[in-house]
Scaffold this motif. Structure first.
Motif, PDB file in Angstrom:
ATOM      1  N   ALA A   1    -112.435  -7.421   0.123  1.00 11.14           N
ATOM      2  CA  ALA A   1    -112.092  -8.738   0.350  1.00 11.14           C
ATOM      3  C   ALA A   1    -112.425  -9.317  -0.162  1.00 11.14           C
ATOM      4  O   ALA A   1    -111.687 -10.729  -1.209  1.00 11.14           O
ATOM      5  CB  ALA A   1    -111.871  -8.893   1.460  1.00 11.14           C
ATOM      6  N   GLY A   2    -113.910 -10.027  -0.432  1.00 13.52           N
ATOM      7  CA  GLY A   2    -114.470 -10.351  -0.868  1.00 13.52           C
ATOM      8  C   GLY A   2    -114.156 -10.927  -2.034  1.00 13.52           C
ATOM      9  O   GLY A   2    -113.912 -12.118  -2.843  1.00 13.52           O
ATOM     10  N   ASN A   3    -114.264  -9.640  -2.843  1.00 16.16           N
ATOM     11  CA  ASN A   3    -114.494  -9.877  -4.284  1.00 16.16           C
ATOM     12  C   ASN A   3    -112.737 -10.637  -5.110  1.00 16.16           C
ATOM     13  O   ASN A   3    -112.597 -11.195  -5.223  1.00 16.16           O
ATOM     14  CB  ASN A   3    -114.429  -8.570  -5.027  1.00 16.16           C
ATOM     15  N   ARG A   4    -111.647 -10.200  -3.783  1.00 15.47           N
ATOM     16  CA  ARG A   4    -110.208 -10.768  -4.754  1.00 15.47           C
ATOM     17  C   ARG A   4    -109.948 -12.257  -4.011  1.00 15.47           C
ATOM     18  O   ARG A   4    -109.616 -12.651  -4.421  1.00 15.47           O
ATOM     19  CB  ARG A   4    -108.865  -9.852  -3.900  1.00 15.47           C
ATOM     20  N   LEU A   5    -110.953 -12.519  -2.846  1.00 15.12           N
ATOM     21  CA  LEU A   5    -110.275 -13.411  -2.664  1.00 15.12           C
ATOM     22  C   LEU A   5    -111.618 -14.306  -3.384  1.00 15.12           C
ATOM     23  O   LEU A   5    -110.559 -15.405  -3.996  1.00 15.12           O
ATOM     24  CB  LEU A   5    -111.802 -13.816  -1.850  1.00 15.12           C
ATOM     25  N   LYS A   6    -112.482 -14.341  -4.536  1.00 13.62           N
ATOM     26  CA  LYS A   6    -113.088 -14.644  -5.582  1.00 13.62           C
ATOM     27  C   LYS A   6    -111.869 -15.356  -7.094  1.00 13.62           C
ATOM     28  O   LYS A   6    -111.868 -16.064  -6.901  1.00 13.62           O
ATOM     29  CB  LYS A   6    -114.017 -14.404  -5.826  1.00 13.62           C
ATOM     30  N   ALA A   7    -111.879 -13.698  -6.721  1.00 16.65           N
ATOM     31  CA  ALA A   7    -110.264 -13.452  -8.043  1.00 16.65           C
ATOM     32  C   ALA A   7    -109.369 -14.856  -7.505  1.00 16.65           C
ATOM     33  O   ALA A   7    -108.911 -14.737  -8.491  1.00 16.65           O
ATOM     34  CB  ALA A   7    -109.962 -12.382  -8.210  1.00 16.65           C
ATOM     35  N   ALA A   8    -109.169 -14.812  -6.215  1.00 15.07           N
ATOM     36  CA  ALA A   8    -107.888 -15.209  -5.926  1.00 15.07           C
ATOM     37  C   ALA A   8    -108.214 -17.057  -6.546  1.00 15.07           C
ATOM     38  O   ALA A   8    -107.684 -18.238  -6.373  1.00 15.07           O
ATOM     39  CB  ALA A   8    -107.516 -15.494  -4.577  1.00 15.07           C
ATOM     40  N   GLY A   9    -109.330 -17.472  -6.923  1.00 19.07           N
ATOM     41  CA  GLY A   9    -109.709 -18.470  -6.554  1.00 19.07           C
ATOM     42  C   GLY A   9    -109.459 -19.510  -5.662  1.00 19.07           C
ATOM     43  O   GLY A   9    -109.534 -20.214  -5.222  1.00 19.07           O
ATOM     44  N   VAL A  10    -110.051 -18.724  -4.489  1.00 20.66           N
ATOM     45  CA  VAL A  10    -110.052 -19.275  -3.050  1.00 20.66           C
ATOM     46  C   VAL A  10    -111.689 -19.986  -3.256  1.00 20.66           C
ATOM     47  O   VAL A  10    -112.539 -19.709  -3.147  1.00 20.66           O
ATOM     48  CB  VAL A  10    -109.981 -18.409  -1.915  1.00 20.66           C
ATOM     49  N   ARG A  11    -111.780 -21.071  -2.347  1.00 19.21           N
ATOM     50  CA  ARG A  11    -112.811 -21.440  -2.742  1.00 19.21           C
ATOM     51  C   ARG A  11    -113.301 -21.867  -1.491  1.00 19.21           C
ATOM     52  O   ARG A  11    -112.520 -22.602  -0.141  1.00 19.21           O
ATOM     53  CB  ARG A  11    -112.517 -23.539  -3.017  1.00 19.21           C
ATOM     54  N   VAL A  12    -115.050 -21.532  -1.232  1.00 17.42           N
ATOM     55  CA  VAL A  12    -115.444 -22.083   0.378  1.00 17.42           C
ATOM     56  C   VAL A  12    -115.854 -23.445   0.330  1.00 17.42           C
ATOM     57  O   VAL A  12    -116.509 -23.933  -0.283  1.00 17.42           O
ATOM     58  CB  VAL A  12    -115.841 -21.259   0.612  1.00 17.42           C
ATOM     59  N   PRO A  13    -115.817 -25.015   1.635  1.00 14.55           N
ATOM     60  CA  PRO A  13    -115.610 -25.531   1.226  1.00 14.55           C
ATOM     61  C   PRO A  13    -117.528 -25.695   2.005  1.00 14.55           C
ATOM     62  O   PRO A  13    -118.233 -24.614   2.206  1.00 14.55           O
ATOM     63  CB  PRO A  13    -115.624 -26.659   2.813  1.00 14.55           C
ATOM     64  N   ALA A  14    -118.285 -26.474   0.930  1.00 14.04           N
ATOM     65  CA  ALA A  14    -119.303 -26.311   1.158  1.00 14.04           C
ATOM     66  C   ALA A  14    -120.194 -27.715   2.026  1.00 14.04           C
ATOM     67  O   ALA A  14    -119.007 -28.062   2.421  1.00 14.04           O
ATOM     68  CB  ALA A  14    -120.188 -26.451  -0.275  1.00 14.04           C
TER      69      ALA A  14
END
Length: 112
Positions: A99-112
């Motif tokens: 799930a984490g890997n695919r979220l990054k692949a999808a370009g989902v940004r986590v607000p900092a």
């Protein structure tokens, strides 16, 4: 002309499916350590993963893009439905990582 699919959208749907399977495994085998492990694997995979280009692919290429991921989803689903507590621990870790890997692949940004 064939239809095209956004590659990042495919990755986002895969992340959603993996996350759901990880949540089901945590719900079936409620353990604080296992839940932290699943979240830790997801965060670690997100932080070390890469985003894929924002491109469109032909719809006929969908299995080439996520065929292995679909097999992992089927195994995760079977584990969630029929697995023992040891198998559910595996599912939490693997589905969290995916799930984490695919979220990054999808370009989902986590607000900092």
């Amino acid at each position: 002309m064939s239809r095209s699919i956004n590659l990042r959208t495919v990755q986002a749907f895969m992340a959603l499916a993996y996350g759901l399977l990880a949540a089901i495994a945590v719900a079936r085998e409620p353990s604080l350590v296992s839940a932290f492990l699943a979240v830790g694997m997801a965060v670690g995979a997100y932080l070390t993963g890469r985003a894929v280009p924002d491109v469109h692919i032909p719809a006929t290429m969908i299995l080439r893009v996520c065929g292995i991921g679909a097999v992992v989803l089927v195994v995760g689903l079977a584990t969630d439905l029929f697995g023992s507590s040891h198998a559910l621990g595996w599912a939490m870790a693997v589905m969290g990582y995916c799930a984490g890997n695919r979220l990054k692949a999808a370009g989902v940004r986590v607000p900092a």
